[in-house]
Scaffold this motif. Structure first.
Motif, PDB file in Angstrom:
ATOM      1  N   ILE A   1      37.241  30.643  57.631  1.00 35.32           N
ATOM      2  CA  ILE A   1      36.261  31.639  57.198  1.00 35.32           C
ATOM      3  C   ILE A   1      36.328  32.844  58.120  1.00 35.32           C
ATOM      4  CG2 ILE A   1      33.817  32.104  56.773  1.00 35.32           C
ATOM      5  CD1 ILE A   1      33.423  29.016  56.705  1.00 35.32           C
TER       6      ILE A   1
ATOM      7  N   GLY B   1      29.533  29.630  50.872  1.00 36.07           N
ATOM      8  CA  GLY B   1      29.930  29.749  49.478  1.00 36.07           C
ATOM      9  C   GLY B   1      28.737  29.896  48.548  1.00 36.07           C
TER      10      GLY B   1
ATOM     11  N   TYR C   1      39.506  34.175  43.314  1.00 35.47           N
ATOM     12  CA  TYR C   1      40.700  33.740  44.036  1.00 35.47           C
ATOM     13  C   TYR C   1      41.855  34.717  43.803  1.00 35.47           C
ATOM     14  CZ  TYR C   1      38.319  29.261  44.598  1.00 35.47           C
ATOM     15  OH  TYR C   1      37.417  28.280  44.923  1.00 35.47           O
TER      16      TYR C   1
ATOM     17  N   LEU D   1      34.247  22.921  49.158  1.00 36.40           N
ATOM     18  CA  LEU D   1      34.976  23.639  48.121  1.00 36.40           C
ATOM     19  C   LEU D   1      35.832  22.685  47.299  1.00 36.40           C
ATOM     20  CD1 LEU D   1      35.644  26.574  47.075  1.00 36.40           C
ATOM     21  CD2 LEU D   1      37.726  26.406  48.458  1.00 36.40           C
TER      22      LEU D   1
ATOM     23  N   TYR E   1      32.612  30.265  46.791  1.00 38.24           N
ATOM     24  CA  TYR E   1      33.711  31.219  46.858  1.00 38.24           C
ATOM     25  C   TYR E   1      34.328  31.396  45.481  1.00 38.24           C
ATOM     26  CZ  TYR E   1      33.400  31.350  51.910  1.00 38.24           C
ATOM     27  OH  TYR E   1      32.960  31.554  53.186  1.00 38.24           O
TER      28      TYR E   1
ATOM     29  N   LEU F   1      37.560  33.570  52.621  1.00 38.22           N
ATOM     30  CA  LEU F   1      38.074  32.244  52.935  1.00 38.22           C
ATOM     31  C   LEU F   1      39.572  32.240  52.665  1.00 38.22           C
ATOM     32  CD1 LEU F   1      37.212  29.267  53.704  1.00 38.22           C
ATOM     33  CD2 LEU F   1      37.340  28.790  51.247  1.00 38.22           C
TER      34      LEU F   1
ATOM     35  N   ALA G   1      39.758  33.696  48.893  1.00 35.60           N
ATOM     36  CA  ALA G   1      38.653  33.831  47.951  1.00 35.60           C
ATOM     37  C   ALA G   1      37.492  34.488  48.692  1.00 35.60           C
ATOM     38  CB  ALA G   1      38.256  32.478  47.378  1.00 35.60           C
ATOM     39  N   PHE G   2      36.421  34.842  47.969  1.00 36.62           N
ATOM     40  CA  PHE G   2      35.372  35.694  48.522  1.00 36.62           C
ATOM     41  C   PHE G   2      33.985  35.128  48.228  1.00 36.62           C
ATOM     42  CE2 PHE G   2      39.098  38.070  47.320  1.00 36.62           C
ATOM     43  CZ  PHE G   2      39.380  38.829  48.448  1.00 36.62           C
ATOM     44  N   SER G   3      33.033  35.457  49.117  1.00 35.61           N
ATOM     45  CA  SER G   3      31.652  35.024  48.926  1.00 35.61           C
ATOM     46  C   SER G   3      30.715  35.950  49.680  1.00 35.61           C
ATOM     47  CB  SER G   3      31.470  33.586  49.434  1.00 35.61           C
ATOM     48  OG  SER G   3      30.131  33.157  49.261  1.00 35.61           O
TER      49      SER G   3
ATOM     50  N   TYR H   1      32.187  37.669  53.067  1.00 34.25           N
ATOM     51  CA  TYR H   1      33.005  36.648  53.720  1.00 34.25           C
ATOM     52  C   TYR H   1      34.281  36.382  52.931  1.00 34.25           C
ATOM     53  CZ  TYR H   1      28.705  35.847  56.316  1.00 34.25           C
ATOM     54  OH  TYR H   1      27.588  36.023  57.090  1.00 34.25           O
TER      55      TYR H   1
END
Length: 308
Positions: A193, A225, A230, A182, A227, A203, A218-220, A201
């Motif tokens: 994670i 990732g 934010y 990242l 990600y 982070l 943040a998201f994924s 997921y």
């Protein structure tokens, strides 16, 4: 509050506490204390809010030149084996520590895995975090490293301008080549994670830039990732070492509020709105950056017996 209502509330609380203590699993929190040469410690909790220290060192660090253990992270594999990684040095150390155990008492020989050896100017390898990807059947190790003059920076010096890196492994013998995990456009450390559901997921990480030094997520749809989305920074300045666990319908994010010299905690159900519950949790004094996982009550009893 009248007397009858008070008794009902007290009865409910008593039932809740009893339910927590009689459940089959217990929350564990890996821990270390300063100075970091002591080794692996644990906290335990029946409800994820009130923690007790085991007051025993379960593994003394031997890996790396500095012989320290910071930021211990544990993840359990599908075979029941616990895998542990940790920071072995503040600087001039391009590797991380590793050991495994079937019972958290008896540990394998410690290894020093040189995850950043391919980058000769890498300053460090900080706060490795383990995540077991059950869909890919592999472990992901994420950590923060500084490679001077590699990325744009803010006010922090070049030797403190971190990005996140990772490797994967199925057996902790063969490791995939290290890759950039990242680059959010700012110095970032202390990433963890968590999986909410399939293809979902989160982070959690520390924005390590000046003057922020606080926590966001943040998201994924993939643990590796990318990600995005934010959130705003939702903790006070001088916060680090976030650790997440789920308790009922709530996610709890613990973090080291090092300027205030205490552990803070945020509660959320959606990772969009956060409630500060720092005054409602109990974390023993001296506890430092770890990760939260679950064990059986039988396993906890073995640790309590070892503590003596």
């Amino acid at each position: 509050m009248n007397r009858s209502v008070k008794y009902i509330v007290l009865a409910f609380v008593s039932v809740l506490i009893l339910s927590c203590k009689t459940s089959k699993s217990v929350y564990m929190f890996t821990s270390f204390r300063e100075p970091a040469g002591g080794g692996l410690r644990f906290l335990y909790s029946y409800d994820a809010y009130h923690w007790n220290a085991l007051n025993h060192v379960f593994l003394k660090p031997e890996a790396g030149n500095a012989k320290i253990m910071r930021d211990p992270s544990i993840a359990q594999g599908p075979d029941g084996v616990y895998h542990l990684v940790w920071t072995t040095g503040w600087k001039d150390d391009q590797g991380i520590g590793y050991a495994s155990s079937k019972d958290l008492l008896h540990w394998s020989a410690q290894q020093h895995i040189n995850v950043m050896a391919y980058e000769p100017t890498a300053v460090n390898a900080w706060a490795p975090e383990l995540f077991y990807d059950d869909e890919a059947g592999q472990f992901i190790i994420v950590w923060a490293s500084t490679i001077p003059n590699r990325f744009p920076k803010g006010e922090e010096p070049e030797n403190n301008n971190h990005r996140l890196y990772y490797t994967t492994t199925k057996d902790f013998k063969a490791f995939a080549p290290t890759k950039l995990f990242l680059d959010p456009g700012f110095s970032v450390i202390d990433a963890e994670i968590v999986k909410r559901a399939k293809n979902d997921y989160v982070l959690v990480m520390k924005d390590n830039t000046r003057p922020n030094r606080n926590i966001l997520v943040a998201f994924s749809n993939n643990p590796l990732g990318p990600y995005t989305n934010y959130t705003k920074r939702f903790t006070e300045m001088y916060s680090e070492g976030p650790s997440m666990t789920k308790a009922g319908d709530n996610w709890l994010i613990y973090y080291d509020s090092y300027r205030l010299k205490r552990y803070g905690a945020m509660r959320t159900t959606d990772f969009k709105t956060f409630t500060d519950i720092s005054d409602s949790v109990k974390v023993p004094e001296g506890h430092k950056h770890g990760t939260i996982f679950k064990v059986t009550k039988k396993q906890l009893n073995l640790l309590l017996k070892e503590r003596g």
